[in-house]
Design a protein around this motif. Structure first.
Motif, PDB file in Angstrom:
ATOM      1  N   LEU A 117       0.834  -1.206   0.000  1.00  0.00           N
ATOM      2  CA  LEU A 117       0.000   0.000   0.000  1.00  0.00           C
ATOM      3  C   LEU A 117       0.870   1.259   0.000  1.00  0.00           C
ATOM      4  O   LEU A 117       0.584   2.214  -0.715  1.00  0.00           O
ATOM      5  CB  LEU A 117      -0.945   0.002   1.203  1.00  0.00           C
ATOM      6  N   GLN A 118       1.938   1.250   0.790  1.00  0.00           N
ATOM      7  CA  GLN A 118       2.848   2.395   0.799  1.00  0.00           C
ATOM      8  C   GLN A 118       3.549   2.516  -0.548  1.00  0.00           C
ATOM      9  O   GLN A 118       3.790   3.622  -1.033  1.00  0.00           O
ATOM     10  CB  GLN A 118       3.863   2.288   1.942  1.00  0.00           C
ATOM     11  N   VAL A 119       3.852   1.382  -1.163  1.00  0.00           N
ATOM     12  CA  VAL A 119       4.467   1.391  -2.500  1.00  0.00           C
ATOM     13  C   VAL A 119       3.521   2.080  -3.489  1.00  0.00           C
ATOM     14  O   VAL A 119       3.948   2.903  -4.309  1.00  0.00           O
ATOM     15  CB  VAL A 119       4.816  -0.053  -2.959  1.00  0.00           C
ATOM     16  N   ARG A 120       2.218   1.781  -3.393  1.00  0.00           N
ATOM     17  CA  ARG A 120       1.212   2.396  -4.279  1.00  0.00           C
ATOM     18  C   ARG A 120       1.143   3.910  -4.057  1.00  0.00           C
ATOM     19  O   ARG A 120       1.051   4.680  -5.011  1.00  0.00           O
ATOM     20  CB  ARG A 120      -0.185   1.793  -4.029  1.00  0.00           C
ATOM     21  N   ILE A 121       1.199   4.334  -2.782  1.00  0.00           N
ATOM     22  CA  ILE A 121       1.182   5.770  -2.483  1.00  0.00           C
ATOM     23  C   ILE A 121       2.428   6.427  -3.080  1.00  0.00           C
ATOM     24  O   ILE A 121       2.356   7.498  -3.685  1.00  0.00           O
ATOM     25  CB  ILE A 121       1.104   6.031  -0.953  1.00  0.00           C
ATOM     26  N   ASN A 122       3.580   5.784  -2.932  1.00  0.00           N
ATOM     27  CA  ASN A 122       4.826   6.329  -3.481  1.00  0.00           C
ATOM     28  C   ASN A 122       4.730   6.483  -5.002  1.00  0.00           C
ATOM     29  O   ASN A 122       5.184   7.489  -5.558  1.00  0.00           O
ATOM     30  CB  ASN A 122       6.021   5.452  -3.102  1.00  0.00           C
ATOM     31  N   GLN A 123       4.130   5.489  -5.667  1.00  0.00           N
ATOM     32  CA  GLN A 123       3.952   5.561  -7.127  1.00  0.00           C
ATOM     33  C   GLN A 123       3.029   6.726  -7.500  1.00  0.00           C
ATOM     34  O   GLN A 123       3.276   7.452  -8.466  1.00  0.00           O
ATOM     35  CB  GLN A 123       3.380   4.249  -7.670  1.00  0.00           C
ATOM     36  N   LEU A 124       1.967   6.904  -6.721  1.00  0.00           N
ATOM     37  CA  LEU A 124       1.028   8.001  -6.953  1.00  0.00           C
ATOM     38  C   LEU A 124       1.750   9.347  -6.812  1.00  0.00           C
ATOM     39  O   LEU A 124       1.602  10.243  -7.658  1.00  0.00           O
ATOM     40  CB  LEU A 124      -0.127   7.897  -5.950  1.00  0.00           C
ATOM     41  N   LEU A 125       2.562   9.486  -5.762  1.00  0.00           N
ATOM     42  CA  LEU A 125       3.295  10.731  -5.543  1.00  0.00           C
ATOM     43  C   LEU A 125       4.335  10.973  -6.636  1.00  0.00           C
ATOM     44  O   LEU A 125       4.562  12.116  -7.043  1.00  0.00           O
ATOM     45  CB  LEU A 125       3.943  10.733  -4.155  1.00  0.00           C
ATOM     46  N   ASP A 126       4.940   9.900  -7.136  1.00  0.00           N
ATOM     47  CA  ASP A 126       5.885  10.027  -8.263  1.00  0.00           C
ATOM     48  C   ASP A 126       5.176  10.576  -9.493  1.00  0.00           C
ATOM     49  O   ASP A 126       5.722  11.416 -10.213  1.00  0.00           O
ATOM     50  CB  ASP A 126       6.514   8.668  -8.606  1.00  0.00           C
TER      51      ASP A 126
END
Length: 198
Positions: A117-126
């Motif tokens: 889930l944190q990986v998904r948030i990081n991708q969104l922020l990227d």
């Protein structure tokens, strides 16, 4: 009369977002969620395979909302500086209106949840940072920024500002609103983006 599957899914996601608005930040369990909805835990799993999947649904909702607005801004606004300003303002405004989802964005609600889930948030922020970088590249092309300005560094500065405002909002128990002082701070932020290294 029964609820349609799509409606029930949406209801589950809305209820999680509502529960996340509690400034005390109580951990959301499927038992708590089921109780709030007046259904059994088994009923939740008819719509989502896991709690992580429920959070993924929230992240997808955030992402869809962000990029529908970002795409509209980029299509309608010619000025790269104005695009960047409108994107940053949208990110702050979204947080102010969606307290629970802001806790997801800063990772506060994802502690003790699936790491992906944190990986998904990081991708969104990227992706958000890439949109800001593109806006600032347009600004450089349109001579709105000094030549040789580092669009990547400026975009990262804007994103760091947004994330700091989100974090302050969550950590203050939602009292320090993200849009507070925005009209005064954007010119300062822009000046920081425009200043040439010595």
């Amino acid at each position: 009369m029964g609820t349609k599957p799509g409606e029930r899914k949406l209801q589950i996601l809305q209820t999680i977002a509502e529960l996340l608005q509690d400034p005390k930040g109580e951990r959301i369990t499927t038992a708590l969620l089921a109780k709030k909805l007046g259904v059994s835990e088994a009923a939740l799993y008819r719509h989502f395979a896991s709690k992580a999947q429920m959070y993924e649904g929230l992240i997808e909702f955030i992402e869809t909302g962000f990029f529908s607005v970002i795409n509209k801004i980029c299509a309608e606004e010619q000025s790269g500086v104005k695009q960047a300003e409108l994107i940053v303002a949208m990110l702050l405004g979204f947080a102010q209106k969606n307290r629970g989802l802001t806790r997801v964005l800063v990772g506060d609600a994802l502690v003790n949840e699936d790491d992906r889930l944190q990986v998904r948030i990081n991708q969104l922020l990227d992706r958000v940072e890439a949109a800001l970088k593109q806006a600032l590249r347009i600004a450089a092309t349109n001579n709105e920024l000094p030549s040789g300005e580092d669009a990547a560094a400026a975009a990262n500065l804007c994103l760091c500002y947004v994330m700091g405002r989100w974090q302050l909002f969550v950590k203050s128990g939602f009292t320090r609103e993200p849009m507070m002082q925005w009209p005064q701070q954007w010119p300062m932020l822009l000046a920081g983006c425009l200043s040439q290294p010595a």
